[in-house]
Design a protein around this motif. Structure first.
Motif, short mmCIF file in Angstrom:
data_model
loop_
_atom_site.label_atom_id
_atom_site.label_comp_id
_atom_site.label_asym_id
_atom_site.label_seq_id
_atom_site.Cartn_x
_atom_site.Cartn_y
_atom_site.Cartn_z
N CYS A 118 20.13 -31.64 -11.82
CA CYS A 118 21.17 -32.05 -11.02
C CYS A 118 21.17 -31.43 -9.60
N TRP A 119 21.36 -32.46 -8.67
CA TRP A 119 21.56 -32.19 -7.32
C TRP A 119 22.83 -31.37 -7.21
N VAL A 120 22.50 -30.11 -6.57
CA VAL A 120 23.77 -29.30 -6.20
C VAL A 120 23.63 -29.00 -4.66
N CYS A 121 24.57 -29.54 -4.08
CA CYS A 121 24.55 -29.37 -2.60
C CYS A 121 25.86 -28.54 -2.18
N ASN A 122 26.74 -28.54 -2.84
CA ASN A 122 28.14 -27.83 -2.52
C ASN A 122 28.20 -26.28 -3.03
#
Length: 175
Positions: A118-122
């Motif tokens: 899963c992309w997590v950028c926050n």
């Protein structure tokens, strides 16, 4: 699996099994990032593989969602702004683009291997940098939780091509 099947089967996994990720699979995911294209082939990335319980717990504090705590591995993708190409006309730094391409390669390889991501950028970039002892020119851009999915893919509705593809100039429909 052909490319379209692979791309359609990748999804954001937010529920993981406790099964550890095998070293050979982890290496293939990292190699997928290694072969990604980058502007002028500068490859301005660093990938920090976090598997140690104590460090994982500290990384969890940068993104306080319970689901991420189940992933046995978190890869932190960092952009090296001292090594990235900058466009001469306006100084645009390509590091974010280069990281995105590499991470996409990695997530697709993970899917091919039966793993989920899963992309997590926050997340707190400052806390993450401190935990990993990153130098100031390395920006943590993406957390990539990695593990075996404990959930099935539920495909999301996608926009039609006519909603975002234009022919020759903006607003001319591509049919």
């Amino acid at each position: 699996m052909d490319f379209f099947q692979l791309a359609k089967s990748r999804f954001s996994v937010r529920k993981y099994k406790t099964t550890p990720v095998e070293d050979d699979k982890l290496l293939k995911v990292l190699e997928a990032g290694q072969v990604a294209p980058s502007a002028v082939n500068f490859q301005p990335w660093h990938f920090i593989v976090v598997t140690e319980t104590e460090t994982l717990e500290k990384i969890h504090q940068t993104y306080q969602r319970d689901w991420i705590k189940k992933a046995p591995v978190i890869i932190v993708a960092g952009a090296d702004h001292s090594q990235s190409w900058k466009r001469s006309s306006d100084g645009k730094d390509s590091a974010d683009i280069d990281i995105a391409i590499a991470v996409d390669h990695m997530t697709l390889m993970a899917t091919e291997l039966g793993l989920g991501t899963c992309w997590v950028c926050n997340f707190s970039v400052k806390k993450c940098s401190e935990v990993l002892k990153l130098p100031s020119h390395i920006e943590p851009c993406v957390l990539i939780p990695l593990g075996y999915p404990d959930i099935e893919n539920a495909p999301k509705k996608r926009k039609s091509l006519s909603e975002f593809v234009h022919l020759n100039t903006f607003g001319n429909a591509f049919n």
